[in-house]
Structures are given as C-alpha cells and as structure tokens.
Design an enzyme around this catalytic site. Sequence first.
Site, PDB file in Angstrom:
ATOM      1  N   HIS A 165       3.172  -7.002   4.505  1.00  0.00           N
ATOM      2  CA  HIS A 165       1.807  -6.567   4.792  1.00  0.00           C
ATOM      3  C   HIS A 165       1.438  -6.938   6.219  1.00  0.00           C
ATOM      4  CE1 HIS A 165       0.167  -5.698   0.653  1.00  0.00           C
ATOM      5  NE2 HIS A 165       1.270  -6.361   0.325  1.00  0.00           N
ATOM      6  N   GLU A 196      -2.028   0.215   8.032  1.00  0.00           N
ATOM      7  CA  GLU A 196      -1.132  -0.834   7.531  1.00  0.00           C
ATOM      8  C   GLU A 196       0.022  -0.250   6.715  1.00  0.00           C
ATOM      9  OE1 GLU A 196      -2.992  -3.639   4.910  1.00  0.00           O
ATOM     10  OE2 GLU A 196      -1.119  -4.711   4.543  1.00  0.00           O
ATOM     11  N   HIS A 249       0.834  -1.216   0.000  1.00  0.00           N
ATOM     12  CA  HIS A 249       0.000   0.000   0.000  1.00  0.00           C
ATOM     13  C   HIS A 249       0.871   1.269   0.000  1.00  0.00           C
ATOM     14  CE1 HIS A 249      -2.907  -3.129   0.784  1.00  0.00           C
ATOM     15  NE2 HIS A 249      -2.173  -3.510   1.803  1.00  0.00           N
ATOM     16  N   GLU A 309       2.452 -11.660   5.651  1.00  0.00           N
ATOM     17  CA  GLU A 309       1.382 -10.999   6.410  1.00  0.00           C
ATOM     18  C   GLU A 309       1.770 -11.161   7.875  1.00  0.00           C
ATOM     19  OE1 GLU A 309      -1.239  -9.338   5.348  1.00  0.00           O
ATOM     20  OE2 GLU A 309      -1.545  -9.929   3.253  1.00  0.00           O
TER      21      GLU A 309
HETATM   22 ZN    ZN Z   1      -1.895  -5.312   2.779  1.00  0.00          ZN
END
Ligand code: ZN
Length: 267
Positions: free
Chosen positions: A155, A100, A62, A231
């Site tokens: 992430h 995030e 992002h 993640e």
């Molecule tokens: Zn993400």
Amino acid sequence: MVAVGLVVAGCGGEPVAQHTPVLDPIVTVGIPPSTSASSSPPPVATTTSTPPPVVIVLNPGHNGGNGGHPDEIARQVPAGAGKTKECDTTGTQTNAGYPEHAFTWDVTLRVRDALAIRGVTVVMTRENDTGVGPCVDERAAIANRSDAVAVVSIHADGSEAAGAHGFHVAYPLPALNEAQGEPSLRLATVLRDGLSKAGFAPANYIGQNGLDGRGDLAGLSLSEKPSVFVECGNMRDAAEAGVLGSEDGKQRYAIAIATALLTYIGR
Ligand code: ZN
C-alpha cells in the site's frame, strides 16, 4: 464474483525463468574409485539439490475498478475478531492524481518478477488493476488457502498531516494466532530493515521506527500466515509523491521488498 488467486511460478513464461534455481536439475559430481594405488585424495561427491518450493502471497492494495462500484465496495465483510469492515476502499492518491491502486499494482508486479527469478512461487490476490475487489476477507482467504510462508500487502498511505512522510510496516497486534505473533513481527522487522537499508526513511507520523502494530486491518486480523502491510510512503506528501510516482522509485521499493523477503525465507 469468486476471486481466483493467480499463481505465477518461476516458470511463468519469464525468459529468465530457465536460470531459476528451482529448475536446476539435481547434479551429482563424483569421481569413480580408483583401482590403482595413488596419492590422490579420496573421492569426494558433491550434490546440488533443488531448493524446496516456497510460496509468498503478494496482495496489491485496492483495485482500479473500486471507485466505480461504491455499493459493492461498501458492503460489510468479516474483519476478524468478530468485527466487520467495508469490503475495500478506493485507496488514496497523490495530489497530482496518481492513484494508490496503480502504485500498488506496479510495485507488486516488480516484486513478483524479482521473486520469480529467484525461484519463489508467487500467489497474487488480484489479476489486474481494472477489476473490483476482491474484498479484504477474500484476499486473506486466498492467502490462508495457499502454502504461503509470508503474506505481504503493498500500500501507500494518504495522511493529510503537514510534513507527514516515510514508510511503515504494519503487523498484527494483538496476535490472534501463532502466525500473527513472532513470525509476523519478524517479517515486519526484516522488511523495515530492508527498506531502511535501501535508503527509505521510516514514517515520522505513525508507528515507531517504521513498525506499527495494528488490530484494525482485516487482512492482518484474518491471516493464518505471517502477514504484514507495507505502507511505502505518504502519497499526500509532495516530495514523497515524486518518489512513489517515479519508475526509479517504484523499482527501488520493489527491490528492497523482494530482497527483504528473500532474507526472510533464507535465500
Ligand atoms: Zn491502501
């Protein structure tokens, strides 16, 4: 806007860079042959050579400007296997509002610095945490244009399921090329093992034993290099959010990831 990969080498102005192995001169230590009779052992020469350059692409998920540019972020881009997908998303956030994109940026910088100290050349897919994009296909293209031996997207997840917590490492499945096969699964496994060893628990809500094969992540499907998504945890889980948002937690994630990457490249 054309995104340009920011290359940060071991010599990127880091004060510690002078200690990196890549900058060590070639050192040859030898004893000249003796002309006199001696009981000394024969001369032995040892050579320390510079390790070959290794490139790793780090892709912090992002970007801080995505939220303010919904149209730009929503446009469809190639996602691999003939599919299309949105350029990017805003990412998730903790219940307290820690986004995030800020987490991924912070952790990625820490991983970058830890790798640079060890002489690894790091290519970043974005240069700051205030821009828009790049889109997922351009991030993959940055990696594909590089000489990377590993591509790691960082992430954190946003599952609303009660009690969902823990990390998982996503790898491409099905593999659409050779790099997406064994090398990507091995990269995912090394990262999973590294995070486990560092004390992080594998996810209890997705994947198996901290690994998750995915065919819907453009960054994986478009990759021509060994590529995975880490993640780190579930930002919506209150307890885990405390770790994801803390300096200590982010440093622990970063060191675990960097250490695993050094294992993967044999350093
Ligand atoms: Zn993400």
